[in-house]
Scaffold this motif. Structure first.
Motif, PDB file in Angstrom:
ATOM      1  N   SER A  77      -5.877  -0.109   0.083  1.00 30.24           N
ATOM      2  CA  SER A  77      -5.371  -0.186  -1.289  1.00 30.24           C
ATOM      3  C   SER A  77      -6.294   0.580  -2.234  1.00 30.24           C
ATOM      4  N   LEU A  79      -0.704  -2.891  -7.459  1.00 32.10           N
ATOM      5  CA  LEU A  79      -1.932  -3.516  -6.954  1.00 32.10           C
ATOM      6  C   LEU A  79      -1.988  -4.973  -7.403  1.00 32.10           C
ATOM      7  N   LEU A 107      -5.978  -7.731  -1.260  1.00 30.23           N
ATOM      8  CA  LEU A 107      -6.091  -6.269  -1.296  1.00 30.23           C
ATOM      9  C   LEU A 107      -7.065  -5.827  -0.207  1.00 30.23           C
ATOM     10  N   ASN A 159       0.822  -1.210   0.000  1.00 35.70           N
ATOM     11  CA  ASN A 159       0.000   0.000   0.000  1.00 35.70           C
ATOM     12  C   ASN A 159       0.857   1.262   0.000  1.00 35.70           C
ATOM     13  N   LYS A 203      -1.264   0.835 -10.357  1.00 40.94           N
ATOM     14  CA  LYS A 203      -2.105  -0.321 -10.697  1.00 40.94           C
ATOM     15  C   LYS A 203      -1.266  -1.597 -10.804  1.00 40.94           C
ATOM     16  N   ILE A 232       2.030   1.816  -3.518  1.00 44.57           N
ATOM     17  CA  ILE A 232       0.889   2.315  -4.303  1.00 44.57           C
ATOM     18  C   ILE A 232       0.653   3.795  -3.997  1.00 44.57           C
TER      19      ILE A 232
END
Length: 522
Positions: free
Chosen positions: A203, A189, A199, A170, A186, A173
């Protein structure tokens, strides 16, 4: 422990105690050091350490470990480093948790490279890095919006056999989202999912917030749908982002719709929710609705906070309604909200902008009298700017000197305000000297610093050599790579019109310089 220690009239008595008793005492001292550190009282932790030493009870590795963690918990990076160094000097091998604490303290303080140096030092000491050593570095880079560096460290952790958790993914991201790189966000992810991590809501919320910051409400809603599709329940953070997306795009009605949907799901609006609503109306200059949502926050939550108060003040200040802003602060204080330095600086700056120097000074004095308020250099800058607006150079310097004596380092805005104060007072030479002091302080001047200094000479009717000094400043700023704006050129041309060179050579020098710069501009 405190009462027992105070009952001892003589530390010498402690020194004569049997070894087992002394061992028990050392354990008690360590507990006291840890307790003080856990409550955020680093001074008390050090006090217990000094008492321990005075009683000639030899500390062990746990003693230093607790001191390191106490300093790290208080985000006292240098103290944490000092205790780790002392531990090594005393002949103890720091444990993994000691390095974890120092690395975390460095990264929380925003000095990630410093944390990396301690990471490398731990490896050199034979410590095997674990998840808790990698996590603060990854999160530190993510907070700075450096997704690439955060991803590099996570990849390194994987290569070293450390299995990252979802919080680390996370963070990467988040780093890419702050970097504005949605494609790589992405990819991470997908990589998190492929690694066997499920996830979580954070997230998705990170991506939703990415679109909210851009005001892309449709994309934010699409990702909110994906939350439900993944079997997760959106929370108040999810809807706060949707409300923010509508606020950024100026869709006030949509904000209220998202709020209603949020409440229909039994999600309680947070202070962040109300802050977004108040801020949106404040930015739109709609004081009535900004005040309405502020009041609803008080009614719904039973309290306010300084952030929400500062946002509401922005609306009143923007409208020039400073009396209502003062009443708003008074009402907040009656409700138990203590204004912080942001609130005081906002009021100082508001009165400074309106040229009401006495009122600005009164708020500055009031802020200094508050034990819980820690002013920063911007508070002093606001006062210097207030003095500059009325050409009160002496009072401006008083506040400049006060900032220095209070331990603040003047920045480019501080010096530029002093240049402005001198320019306004017609003291051309002193304005130029402040520009030199700015450079001598190792601070890079900006186009405003030079433009104000040039304007001082251009406006002066007593300058012995109008035009020449202004050209010299103009050339200097170009040499430093600071490009003039239209205001700079206007004052430069004004000084040229007034210039009366004593010989043709000086005149040709001025014209050739201007022509060269003009052609370069074109």
């Amino acid at each position: 422990m405190e009462r027992w220690f105070q009952d001892q009239e003589d530390a010498e008595g402690l020194k004569r105690m049997p070894p087992k008793v002394r061992q028990q005492l050392r354990m008690s001292f360590n507990i006291a050091i840890k307790a003080a550190g856990s409550s955020g009282n680093m001074t008390k932790s050090v006090d217990w350490y000094e008492r321990m030493r005075a009683a000639q009870i030899i500390p062990n590795s746990r003693t230093f470990g607790k001191l390191i963690r106490a300093a790290a918990n208080s985000e006292l990076v240098e103290e944490a480093e000092l205790w780790l160094g002392t531990m090594e000097e005393e002949g103890f091998q720091p444990e993994l948790v000691c390095y974890q604490s120092v690395i975390t303290a460095c990264c929380k303080a925003g000095d990630v490279p410093r944390g990396v140096r301690w990471f490398q030092r731990a490896l050199q000491r034979g410590i095997k890095a674990d998840l808790m050593m990698y996590s603060p570095i990854i999160d530190g880079y993510a907070e700075r919006g450096d997704g690439d560096e955060a991803a590099t460290w996570l990849s390194q952790a994987e290569e070293e056999g450390v299995r990252p958790n979802m919080a680390m993914y996370n963070a990467v991201i988040k780093g890419y989202c702050r970097q504005g790189n949605l494609d790589d966000a992405k990819k991470w992810l997908e990589r998190a999912e492929a690694s066997g991590n499920n996830l979580d809501l954070q997230s998705y919320n990170t991506i939703i917030n990415f679109f909210a910051e851009k005001g892309d409400e449709d994309a934010a809603k699409d990702w909110l749908q994906q939350v439900s599709s993944a079997g997760l329940q959106p929370d108040s953070v999810s809807y706060n982002s949707l409300i923010k997306a509508a606020a950024v795009s100026g869709e006030m009605n949509r904000m209220k719709e998202h709020l209603a949907e949020m409440q229909s799901l039994k999600l309680r609006p947070s202070m962040l929710t109300y802050g977004t609503l108040v801020s949106a109306y404040a930015d739109a200059g709609d004081i009535q609705n900004a005040q309405r949502w502020y009041d609803e926050a008080l009614a719904g939550r039973g309290k306010s906070n300084t952030i929400l108060l500062a946002v509401l003040l922005k609306a009143y200040i923007k409208a020039g309604n400073l009396e209502s802003a003062e009443r708003c602060i008074q009402k907040a204080q009656e409700a138990g909200v203590a204004p912080n330095h942001v609130v005081f600086t906002s009021m100082i700056n508001a009165y400074a902008e309106s040229g009401e120097i006495d009122s600005a000074r009164a708020w500055f004095r009031k802020a200094k009298e508050q034990p819980h308020v820690s002013l920063n250099i911007w508070s002093y800058n606001a006062m210097i700017k207030a003095c500059a607006k009325v050409g009160d150079e002496k009072r401006a310097q008083t506040f400049f000197n006060l900032a220095v004596s209070d331990g603040f380092r003047p920045d480019v805005f501080t010096f530029t305000s002093m240049i402005s104060a001198c320019a306004k007072a017609g003291r051309v030479g002193e304005a130029r000297r402040w520009l030199e002091r700015l450079e001598n302080a190792g601070i890079q001047p900006n186009v405003i610093s030079y433009t104000i200094a040039i304007s001082a000479g251009a406006k002066s009717k007593t300058s012995k050599s109008p035009g020449l000094r202004e050209y010299q400043l103009f050339e200097r700023m170009l040499i430093q790579g600071i490009w003039p704006n239209v205001v700079t050129y206007n004052y430069l041309l004004q000084s040229m019109i007034r210039s009366q060179p004593k010989n043709g050579e000086a005149s040709r020098g001025c014209v050739s310089t201007h022509d060269a710069m003009w052609h370069q501009e074109q």
